[in-house]
Design an enzyme around this catalytic site. Structure first.
Site, PDB file in Angstrom:
ATOM      1  N   ASP A   1       9.982  15.707   8.396  1.00  0.00           N
ATOM      2  CA  ASP A   1       9.613  15.322   7.031  1.00  0.00           C
ATOM      3  C   ASP A   1       8.109  15.517   6.819  1.00  0.00           C
ATOM      4  O   ASP A   1       7.417  14.615   6.355  1.00  0.00           O
ATOM      5  CB  ASP A   1      10.014  13.874   6.756  1.00  0.00           C
ATOM      6  CG  ASP A   1      10.079  13.561   5.261  1.00  0.00           C
ATOM      7  OD1 ASP A   1      10.156  14.515   4.459  1.00  0.00           O
ATOM      8  OD2 ASP A   1      10.063  12.373   4.896  1.00  0.00           O
TER       9      ASP A   1
ATOM     10  N   VAL B   1       5.430  -0.688   2.742  1.00  0.00           N
ATOM     11  CA  VAL B   1       4.312  -0.828   3.689  1.00  0.00           C
ATOM     12  C   VAL B   1       3.284  -1.784   3.093  1.00  0.00           C
ATOM     13  O   VAL B   1       2.876  -1.636   1.935  1.00  0.00           O
ATOM     14  CB  VAL B   1       3.654   0.528   3.979  1.00  0.00           C
ATOM     15  CG1 VAL B   1       2.506   0.361   4.973  1.00  0.00           C
ATOM     16  CG2 VAL B   1       4.680   1.518   4.531  1.00  0.00           C
TER      17      VAL B   1
ATOM     18  N   GLY C   1       8.887   3.485  -0.478  1.00  0.00           N
ATOM     19  CA  GLY C   1       9.777   4.620  -0.671  1.00  0.00           C
ATOM     20  C   GLY C   1      11.172   4.261  -0.219  1.00  0.00           C
ATOM     21  O   GLY C   1      11.513   3.070  -0.106  1.00  0.00           O
ATOM     22  N   GLY C   2      11.984   5.290   0.055  1.00  0.00           N
ATOM     23  CA  GLY C   2      13.353   5.039   0.453  1.00  0.00           C
ATOM     24  C   GLY C   2      13.471   4.321   1.785  1.00  0.00           C
ATOM     25  O   GLY C   2      14.476   3.693   2.073  1.00  0.00           O
TER      26      GLY C   2
ATOM     27  N   ILE D   1       0.828  -1.217   0.000  1.00  0.00           N
ATOM     28  CA  ILE D   1       0.000   0.000   0.000  1.00  0.00           C
ATOM     29  C   ILE D   1       0.858   1.261   0.000  1.00  0.00           C
ATOM     30  O   ILE D   1       0.344   2.372  -0.038  1.00  0.00           O
ATOM     31  CB  ILE D   1      -0.948   0.031   1.218  1.00  0.00           C
ATOM     32  CG1 ILE D   1      -0.172  -0.113   2.532  1.00  0.00           C
ATOM     33  CG2 ILE D   1      -2.017  -1.033   1.099  1.00  0.00           C
ATOM     34  CD1 ILE D   1      -1.038  -0.015   3.777  1.00  0.00           C
ATOM     35  N   GLY D   2       2.178   1.102   0.003  1.00  0.00           N
ATOM     36  CA  GLY D   2       3.072   2.252  -0.050  1.00  0.00           C
ATOM     37  C   GLY D   2       4.515   1.801  -0.022  1.00  0.00           C
ATOM     38  O   GLY D   2       4.833   0.736   0.524  1.00  0.00           O
TER      39      GLY D   2
ATOM     40  N   LYS E   1       5.118  -1.901   8.162  1.00  0.00           N
ATOM     41  CA  LYS E   1       6.236  -1.278   7.451  1.00  0.00           C
ATOM     42  C   LYS E   1       7.471  -2.164   7.609  1.00  0.00           C
ATOM     43  O   LYS E   1       7.968  -2.366   8.716  1.00  0.00           O
ATOM     44  CB  LYS E   1       6.527   0.115   7.990  1.00  0.00           C
ATOM     45  CG  LYS E   1       7.664   0.823   7.242  1.00  0.00           C
ATOM     46  CD  LYS E   1       8.211   2.015   7.992  1.00  0.00           C
ATOM     47  CE  LYS E   1       7.302   3.200   7.954  1.00  0.00           C
ATOM     48  NZ  LYS E   1       7.951   4.421   8.497  1.00  0.00           N
TER      49      LYS E   1
END
Length: 449
Positions: free
Chosen positions: A273, A161, A156-157, A153-154, A175
């Protein structure tokens, strides 16, 4: 014929192995040394050019120009619901301190190893310890169907997730932190240390975690309506589902979450962030600030910490980008950019637009100074906001992105400004400076004598 071939081969062999006048080296040795020297020279030139380009990009960004490198600044990127906390008068709570040391510090190697031992024991037993539960790797693999691509569902660096469903039907977000040069371990400690025990309706709740071998996984509450970035910049049709009222609800909720981190905890937590992709939304458009992998703890007696610049281009404050000095004012600046993004529906940095509109902050200031604030509102909003509400939001944006970090408001004040119907329209007399039109700080500097 055969004799001729043999003679030719011997001649060729002799020519490669014969000694040369250069230090008496054989020809093949000289050739290998030359090739090695060329490789080293090219490697040095490549490293120099790469380092030079990175320095130029950072200098241009800190001076307010557009970044020349990719979106991420980071070199290695790193609830049980309770009632909402009033911003005006926070009740101080203690941020979790798993190490048992002084607040704001991480555990020593010894305590970390002993904690890792207890983690594995607890995970094996599947018990609850303290605020959250230790999950075994097998449990999380089963819940995510073997960490299948369909459950992503997600990503990145930081890692990936997954949506996870346990046997009792409860849904979570898992995660899986990337184990890149110890980054997973660092981010794991940061998130657990910073928000393990924190409970606020506008912060994503950390339910538990898993630590087996080199694997580091965090288990969060599942928020089922995507993130703000998807709703602002995705294909939502000719009319955005995010009306002005919904957008302000998201902005105020995000501000409350950040205000709680800054003013309701000791030590305070600086998120570092804040951006639209880190604002998750539920079905009622309630926002939840997520991804605390870059967070820093800041004691009340400390005004700032100096750290490596990390974050996302377009959101990072110029003062932090140029000096590395981090405090809650850095989050306030990022929130100001986020609020601009919410109002305009534009990305902070967009190379597809005209030169004067690529940098959202610069374009926003020019538009407000030109008294064209109505043109800033996202064209996908069907019903435009009342002039008073728009003026209030624009003023908050400008105050949050003030180039002087000392002049930026606290997040608690931002919440008050966004919620107060009479702000900035007050009944008491105001000074000439206060009654002047909304103008960015640079506008006055450009005026002649």
């Amino acid at each position: 014929m055969a004799e001729s071939d043999q003679t030719s081969g011997n001649s060729s062999n002799f020519s490669v192995t014969k000694k040369t006048p250069i230090l008496g080296l054989r020809l093949y040795t000289l050739i290998l040394l030359t090739i090695a020297a060329l490789i080293i020279v090219f490697a040095v030139i490549f490293c120099y050019l790469r380092s030079s380009r990175r320095r130029r990009a950072q200098l241009r960004y800190s001076s307010g120009l557009l970044p020349l490198v990719n979106k991420e600044i980071t070199e290695s990127k790193q609830e049980d619901h309770v009632k909402d906390v009033e911003v005006v008068n926070f009740e101080k709570t203690s941020a979790p301190n798993l190490s048992g040391e002084k607040k704001g510090s991480f555990a020593s190697n010894e305590s970390s190893s002993s904690r890792a031992e207890s983690v594995s024991v607890a995970a094996a037993e599947g018990v609850n310890i303290g605020w959250g539960r230790w999950y075994s790797l097998k449990e999380l693999e089963t819940a995510t169907f073997g960490f299948s691509v369909e459950n992503v569902i997600g990503e990145g660096g930081y890692g990936v997730v997954y949506k996870g469903v346990f046997s009792d039907g409860s849904v979570v977000a898992v995660k899986n932190l990337m184990n890149n040069k110890g980054q997973a371990e660092r981010e794991f400690k940061v998130e657990v240390e910073a928000i393990g025990k924190v409970r606020h309706k506008n912060l994503v709740g950390l339910i538990g975690y898993c630590a087996e071998g080199s694997q580091r996984l965090l288990v969060y509450e599942y928020v089922d309506n995507g993130n703000l970035e998807q709703w602002l910049h995705g294909d939502v049709g000719p009319v955005s589902p995010l009306s002005w009222e919904i957008r302000m609800k998201i902005a105020i909720g995000t501000a409350k979450g950040l205000a709680y981190l800054h003013e309701g905890l000791e030590p305070k937590v600086v998120h570092r962030d804040v951006k639209s992709s880190n604002i998750l939304l539920d079905r009622k458009w309630n926002p939840k600030v997520s991804d605390f992998g870059l967070a820093k703890l800041l004691g009340s007696e400390i005004s700032h910490v100096t750290t490596r610049v990390m974050g996302t281009f377009g959101y990072v404050s110029p003062d932090y980008a140029s000096t590395g000095m981090l405090n809650e004012g850095s989050d306030v600046y990022s929130f100001g950019v986020l609020l601009m993004e919410i109002i305009t529906g534009r990305n902070p940095i967009d190379y597809s637009r005209a030169p004067g509109e690529m940098n959202l902050v610069d374009w926003f200031k020019v538009m407000v100074a030109s008294r064209r604030g109505e043109e800033l509102v996202d064209s996908l909003i069907e019903v435009h906001p009342p002039p008073r509400a728009l003026k209030r939001a624009l003023l908050v944006c400008l105050r949050c992105i003030d180039l002087d970090p000392l002049k930026r408001p606290k997040m608690g004040q931002v919440v008050h400004m966004l919620e107060a119907e009479d702000y900035p329209f007050r009944s008491e007399p105001r000074s000439a400076r206060e009654t002047a039109p909304i103008r960015p700080p640079e506008a006055d500097a450009k005026k002649g004598p």
